[in-house]
Write an enzyme that holds these catalytic residues in place. Structure first.
Site, mmCIF file in Angstrom:
data_model
loop_
_atom_site.group_PDB
_atom_site.id
_atom_site.type_symbol
_atom_site.label_atom_id
_atom_site.label_comp_id
_atom_site.label_asym_id
_atom_site.label_seq_id
_atom_site.Cartn_x
_atom_site.Cartn_y
_atom_site.Cartn_z
ATOM 1 N N HIS A 182 123.004 73.572 29.990
ATOM 2 C CA HIS A 182 121.563 73.512 29.716
ATOM 3 C C HIS A 182 120.930 72.159 30.077
ATOM 4 C CE1 HIS A 182 122.431 77.181 27.778
ATOM 5 N NE2 HIS A 182 122.847 76.692 26.642
ATOM 6 N N HIS A 238 120.402 80.669 29.849
ATOM 7 C CA HIS A 238 119.146 81.240 29.348
ATOM 8 C C HIS A 238 118.028 80.199 29.260
ATOM 9 C CE1 HIS A 238 120.793 79.887 25.469
ATOM 10 N NE2 HIS A 238 119.523 79.761 25.122
ATOM 11 N N GLY A 281 129.026 93.693 20.858
ATOM 12 C CA GLY A 281 129.271 92.299 20.463
ATOM 13 C C GLY A 281 128.030 91.617 19.906
HETATM 14 P P1 NAP Z 1 131.865 89.178 20.579
HETATM 15 O O1 NAP Z 1 130.890 89.323 19.473
HETATM 16 O O2 NAP Z 1 133.260 88.760 20.267
HETATM 17 O O3 NAP Z 1 131.892 90.573 21.347
HETATM 18 C C1 NAP Z 1 132.843 90.871 22.343
HETATM 19 C C2 NAP Z 1 132.581 92.250 22.866
HETATM 20 O O4 NAP Z 1 133.562 92.549 23.852
HETATM 21 C C3 NAP Z 1 132.678 93.335 21.813
HETATM 22 O O5 NAP Z 1 131.736 94.325 22.106
HETATM 23 C C4 NAP Z 1 134.088 93.869 22.011
HETATM 24 O O6 NAP Z 1 134.169 95.163 21.507
HETATM 25 C C5 NAP Z 1 134.194 93.793 23.526
HETATM 26 N N1 NAP Z 1 135.569 93.744 24.023
HETATM 27 C C6 NAP Z 1 136.553 92.907 23.631
HETATM 28 N N2 NAP Z 1 137.695 93.178 24.301
HETATM 29 C C7 NAP Z 1 137.411 94.200 25.144
HETATM 30 C C8 NAP Z 1 138.164 94.929 26.096
HETATM 31 N N3 NAP Z 1 139.475 94.669 26.338
HETATM 32 N N4 NAP Z 1 137.560 95.904 26.793
HETATM 33 C C9 NAP Z 1 136.245 96.186 26.580
HETATM 34 N N5 NAP Z 1 135.484 95.535 25.699
HETATM 35 C C10 NAP Z 1 136.054 94.546 24.978
HETATM 36 O O7 NAP Z 1 131.348 88.156 21.688
HETATM 37 P P2 NAP Z 1 129.827 87.745 21.981
HETATM 38 O O8 NAP Z 1 129.448 86.654 21.040
HETATM 39 O O9 NAP Z 1 128.971 88.953 22.072
HETATM 40 O O10 NAP Z 1 129.974 87.045 23.407
HETATM 41 C C11 NAP Z 1 130.092 87.764 24.613
HETATM 42 C C12 NAP Z 1 130.078 86.780 25.778
HETATM 43 O O11 NAP Z 1 128.819 86.110 25.773
HETATM 44 C C13 NAP Z 1 131.129 85.685 25.684
HETATM 45 O O12 NAP Z 1 131.519 85.317 26.978
HETATM 46 C C14 NAP Z 1 130.374 84.522 25.034
HETATM 47 O O13 NAP Z 1 130.929 83.280 25.365
HETATM 48 C C15 NAP Z 1 129.017 84.692 25.668
HETATM 49 N N6 NAP Z 1 127.907 84.128 24.890
HETATM 50 C C16 NAP Z 1 127.634 84.571 23.623
HETATM 51 C C17 NAP Z 1 126.565 84.046 22.933
HETATM 52 C C18 NAP Z 1 126.207 84.538 21.560
HETATM 53 O O14 NAP Z 1 125.180 84.101 21.046
HETATM 54 N N7 NAP Z 1 126.957 85.413 20.960
HETATM 55 C C19 NAP Z 1 125.756 83.051 23.520
HETATM 56 C C20 NAP Z 1 126.053 82.636 24.822
HETATM 57 C C21 NAP Z 1 127.125 83.179 25.485
HETATM 58 P P3 NAP Z 1 135.582 95.882 21.163
HETATM 59 O O15 NAP Z 1 136.377 94.897 20.372
HETATM 60 O O16 NAP Z 1 135.227 97.130 20.438
HETATM 61 O O17 NAP Z 1 136.205 96.163 22.475
#
Ligand code: NAP
Length: 482
Positions: free
Chosen positions: A240, A178, A20
């Site tokens: 935050h 963070h 992700g």
């Molecule tokens: P993302 O880009 O949508 O990535 C989601 C990840 O989860 C992907 O690796 C996806 O891969 C995997 N996934 C989805 N469904 C799944 C399943 N059923 N089983 C296993 N893996 C699964 O999301 P993200 O931005 O990285 O965010 C991840 C978390 O961090 C969220 O809770 C978000 O709110 C939090 N967050 C993100 C950020 C940021 O900067 N991105 C900042 C703060 C907090 P597949 O589709 O291949 O399974």
């Protein structure tokens, strides 16, 4: 350059959502830096997991691309890069199904620290936690790391806490904010509790008011659809800004320990007063000739979600009664900056003839950019002509003064704290619920009143009304500058 540190015993880190955005931008680069710092002993395992059917080799290529884009330490030909990538493994897994779990079990050991990073949507936390136990993957030293948003109100946060508690003890749950991993935020505690000169003044006898600003220059960009369901209050204030407010306002804990600290933060949240509607200003950035406005970015032309919020808060206790805390955060503002300013009271009387300007000491703690602390003090303007007083900053920029240019970044520090089992910089379940308990009525009030955010010009300091929030009290916001 990354300075070397004492390694920790071999551990397993499994990143669910390893393909992700967060993994790419933050987690993998943070692990790379800790690896370069020599913090991982032989035998440490770093495993990505997601549904995509990648092989370990393909995952290493993915990680390499992530480092190329997001790591300052990336060097195509370095041995360190190759060795780090070789450490990475990958398991295709479905959080909600049975694929991959037996394979994961063979790759991790229950007799060591196991950190399970849930970098996935919160709706998957329960399914992951449940399977980690039913497949007997998690041992007694297992920890789970969860990201924000932790719920969207008190009820959903409570439900998430209950789901995690079915499978893990509170001492095993690490809720990341963070901001708490930032060097300066920790320094805020040392400043307060490691020096004699600040704490005696840290109260309503000497402090006039406090300002916390977290300003961004970017809009909601590609996150529009997600952000529109959240808004600045849920996305920034509830976590935050409230965490920063707690660290400034809390009583000294008896020891620097996770529960002692979190008990004190909780007391602050409980002492926060409800905020009257006229003490909050919401805003949305408007469109310009060249750039879309918030509503276009969010893909919702009738959106009432705020991309800016400013508010006047009060803490009803002996230390802070009568000292307003002004919080402000928003997107597309004048500069990217996060700053806490403690504005002391003006002297009651000046002995210097002709000195009619009130002078105030201001202690300013910058979280980004250029983490550092400065203190405005009043001195004599150099030269002849009598006693003319001017206010000048005493600046302590960490990068220069303490040679902290290679200090661990927030994610590095927090991940290593998880491995070491130190929960001090993580939010406890009751703390998160209490924080929602304070923000929920504010958000519900907006919804009930169909409150329409004020438009503001991109690149400004937010809506005019936000300036009025302080003008009414005879105060003014600090400038938003990088
Ligand atoms: P993302 O880009 O949508 O990535 C989601 C990840 O989860 C992907 O690796 C996806 O891969 C995997 N996934 C989805 N469904 C799944 C399943 N059923 N089983 C296993 N893996 C699964 O999301 P993200 O931005 O990285 O965010 C991840 C978390 O961090 C969220 O809770 C978000 O709110 C939090 N967050 C993100 C950020 C940021 O900067 N991105 C900042 C703060 C907090 P597949 O589709 O291949 O399974």
């Amino acid at each position: 350059m990354v300075s070397r540190v004492i390694p920790v015993a071999p551990f397993d880190l499994i990143v669910f959502g390893g393909t992700g955005d967060l993994a790419r931008r933050k987690i993998i680069p943070a692990l790379f830096r800790r690896y370069l710092a020599g913090q991982f002993e032989d035998g440490t395992r770093l495993i990505g997991a997601a549904r995509a059917g990648l092989s370990p080799v393909e995952y290493r290529l993915f990680a390499k691309e992530a480092l190329k884009e997001f790591s300052a330490e990336y060097d195509e030909n370095s041995e360190g890069l190759e060795d780090f990538l070789n450490l990475l493994d990958y398991v295709p897994i479905d959080a909600t199904g049975d694929d991959g779990w037996e394979e994961l079990k063979t790759k991790t050991s229950t007799d060591r620290v196991q950190a399970f990073y849930f970098s996935v949507a919160p709706s998957l936390f329960g399914a992951l936690a449940e399977r980690l136990n039913s497949y007997e993957i998690a041992g007694s030293q297992a920890r789970v790391v969860v990201e924000k948003p932790f719920g969207r109100d008190q009820e959903t946060a409570r439900a998430l806490n209950a789901t995690l508690a079915e499978h893990f003890d509170e001492t095993q749950i690490y809720r990341i904010d963070h901001y708490l991993g930032k060097e300066t935020v920790q320094n805020l505690m040392v400043l307060r509790f490691g020096n004699m000169m600040f704490e005696p003044l840290w109260n309503n006898h000497y402090i006039d008011h406090i300002q916390i600003t977290v300003a961004e220059t970017v809009g909601v960009g590609g996150r529009g659809a997600y952000y529109d369901k959240s808004g600045a209050m849920r996305d920034m204030v509830q976590n935050h800004l409230m965490q920063l407010l707690c660290l400034i306002a809390m009583e000294p804990p008896a020891i620097y320990d996770a529960d002692a600290l979190r008990d004190e933060k909780l007391k602050v949240i409980r002492a926060l007063q409800p905020v009257a509607p006229h003490h909050i200003v919401r805003g949305q950035y408007e469109a310009t000739d060249t750039a879309p406005g918030y509503r276009e970015d969010a893909g919702n032309l009738r959106s009432f979600t705020e991309s800016f919020v400013a508010m006047r808060c009060e803490i009803a206790n002996w230390r802070w009664a009568g000292v307003p805390f002004y919080l402000r955060t928003g997107k597309k503002l004048r500069a990217r900056t996060s700053e806490i300013s403690i504005i002391f009271k003006a002297l009651g009387h000046s002995i210097f003839e002709g000195d009619t300007t009130p002078h105030r000491n201001i202690l300013s703690i910058r979280l980004q950019p250029n983490e550092g602390i400065d203190m405005t003090v009043t001195v004599k303007e150099p030269g002849p002509g009598g006693m003319r007083l001017i206010d000048v900053p005493l600046d302590l920029t960490f990068a220069e003064a303490l040679r902290e240019a290679d200090a661990p970044e927030a994610y590095e520090r927090l991940i290593m704290d998880v491995i070491r089992g130190n929960q001090t910089l993580f939010m406890r379940g009751d703390e998160v619920e209490a924080a929602w308990g304070w923000t929920d009525p504010i958000i519900e009030g907006w919804e009930a009143r169909h409150d329409v955010p004020k438009q503001y010009v991109p690149g400004s300091s937010g809506p005019e009304d936000a300036l009025m929030l302080l003008h009414r009290d005879g105060r003014r916001w600090r400038d938003i500058k990088a």
